[in-house]
Design a protein around this motif. Structure first.
Motif, mmCIF file in Angstrom:
data_model
loop_
_atom_site.group_PDB
_atom_site.id
_atom_site.type_symbol
_atom_site.label_atom_id
_atom_site.label_comp_id
_atom_site.label_asym_id
_atom_site.label_seq_id
_atom_site.Cartn_x
_atom_site.Cartn_y
_atom_site.Cartn_z
ATOM 1 N N GLU A 61 0.816 -1.220 0.000
ATOM 2 C CA GLU A 61 0.000 0.000 0.000
ATOM 3 C C GLU A 61 0.853 1.276 0.000
ATOM 4 O OE1 GLU A 61 -3.586 2.113 -0.094
ATOM 5 O OE2 GLU A 61 -3.169 0.008 -0.438
ATOM 6 N N CYS A 62 1.735 1.416 0.994
ATOM 7 C CA CYS A 62 2.481 2.676 1.150
ATOM 8 C C CYS A 62 3.898 2.618 0.569
ATOM 9 C CB CYS A 62 2.536 3.078 2.616
ATOM 10 S SG CYS A 62 3.596 2.012 3.640
ATOM 11 N N SER A 81 -1.148 -1.026 9.959
ATOM 12 C CA SER A 81 -2.012 0.140 9.754
ATOM 13 C C SER A 81 -2.537 0.215 8.315
ATOM 14 C CB SER A 81 -1.278 1.428 10.113
ATOM 15 O OG SER A 81 -0.108 1.560 9.336
ATOM 16 N N CYS A 82 -1.711 -0.124 7.343
ATOM 17 C CA CYS A 82 -2.162 -0.106 5.942
ATOM 18 C C CYS A 82 -3.179 -1.209 5.685
ATOM 19 C CB CYS A 82 -0.967 -0.257 5.002
ATOM 20 S SG CYS A 82 0.144 1.171 4.992
ATOM 21 N N ILE A 84 -5.241 -2.539 7.901
ATOM 22 C CA ILE A 84 -6.509 -2.141 8.539
ATOM 23 C C ILE A 84 -7.239 -1.139 7.651
ATOM 24 C CG2 ILE A 84 -7.485 -0.855 10.490
ATOM 25 C CD1 ILE A 84 -5.320 -2.259 12.233
ATOM 26 N N GLU A 85 -6.522 -0.163 7.144
ATOM 27 C CA GLU A 85 -7.130 0.871 6.299
ATOM 28 C C GLU A 85 -7.731 0.292 5.016
ATOM 29 O OE1 GLU A 85 -8.552 4.434 5.204
ATOM 30 O OE2 GLU A 85 -7.535 4.058 7.106
ATOM 31 N N LYS A 86 -7.047 -0.649 4.406
ATOM 32 C CA LYS A 86 -7.476 -1.155 3.102
ATOM 33 C C LYS A 86 -8.367 -2.396 3.195
ATOM 34 C CE LYS A 86 -5.780 -2.408 -1.428
ATOM 35 N NZ LYS A 86 -6.018 -1.369 -2.393
ATOM 36 N N ARG A 90 -15.511 -3.173 8.320
ATOM 37 C CA ARG A 90 -15.931 -1.966 9.001
ATOM 38 C C ARG A 90 -17.279 -2.155 9.677
ATOM 39 N NH1 ARG A 90 -11.994 2.182 8.752
ATOM 40 N NH2 ARG A 90 -10.565 1.477 7.153
ATOM 41 N N GLN A 96 -15.935 2.279 11.732
ATOM 42 C CA GLN A 96 -14.601 2.056 12.288
ATOM 43 C C GLN A 96 -14.160 0.628 11.955
ATOM 44 O OE1 GLN A 96 -12.538 4.286 13.949
ATOM 45 N NE2 GLN A 96 -14.081 5.665 13.072
ATOM 46 N N PRO A 97 -12.837 0.420 11.782
ATOM 47 C CA PRO A 97 -12.351 -0.914 11.453
ATOM 48 C C PRO A 97 -12.607 -1.903 12.593
ATOM 49 C CG PRO A 97 -10.513 0.594 11.769
ATOM 50 C CD PRO A 97 -11.768 1.399 11.882
#
Length: 99
Positions: A61-62, A81-82, A84-86, A90, A96-97
């Motif tokens: 991701e990043c 963190s990436c 969880i975001e992707k 939810r 929220q995740p």
């Protein structure tokens, strides 16, 4: 092999004697290849049976270097963190995740 006689300093590795520079070359020639850059990987990590230079093992991701814990999906490896975001599910109410 250089075929030059060893005179003076030498190093021993795996019960074989080498000139210092010859040992470096010997290790590079026999090192596994990084799956990302195809260069010899003396300092590497093996993930999912694939060899990566530590600097080539990056978040899908990043694109930042991964060290420590990570998540794996078909499309690559992720920092927590990436991931969880992707990929995290939810909450239907607050979005929220769910981890």
């Amino acid at each position: 092999q250089c075929a030059q006689p060893i005179v003076g300093e030498y190093v021993t590795f795996e019960n074989k004697s080498f000139h210092k520079d010859c040992l470096k070359r010997w290790k590079r020639e026999r090192a596994p290849r990084c799956i990302e850059c195809n260069q010899p990987a003396l300092d590497h990590v093996t993930v999912g049976g694939k060899v990566y230079h530590r600097k080539c093992f990056v978040c899908h991701e990043c694109k930042e270097h991964i060290s420590g814990d990570f998540y794996s999906k078909k499309d690559g490896y992720f920092h927590e963190s990436c991931w969880i975001e992707k990929h995290a599910k939810r909450c239907a109410q607050c979005a929220q995740p769910i981890v």
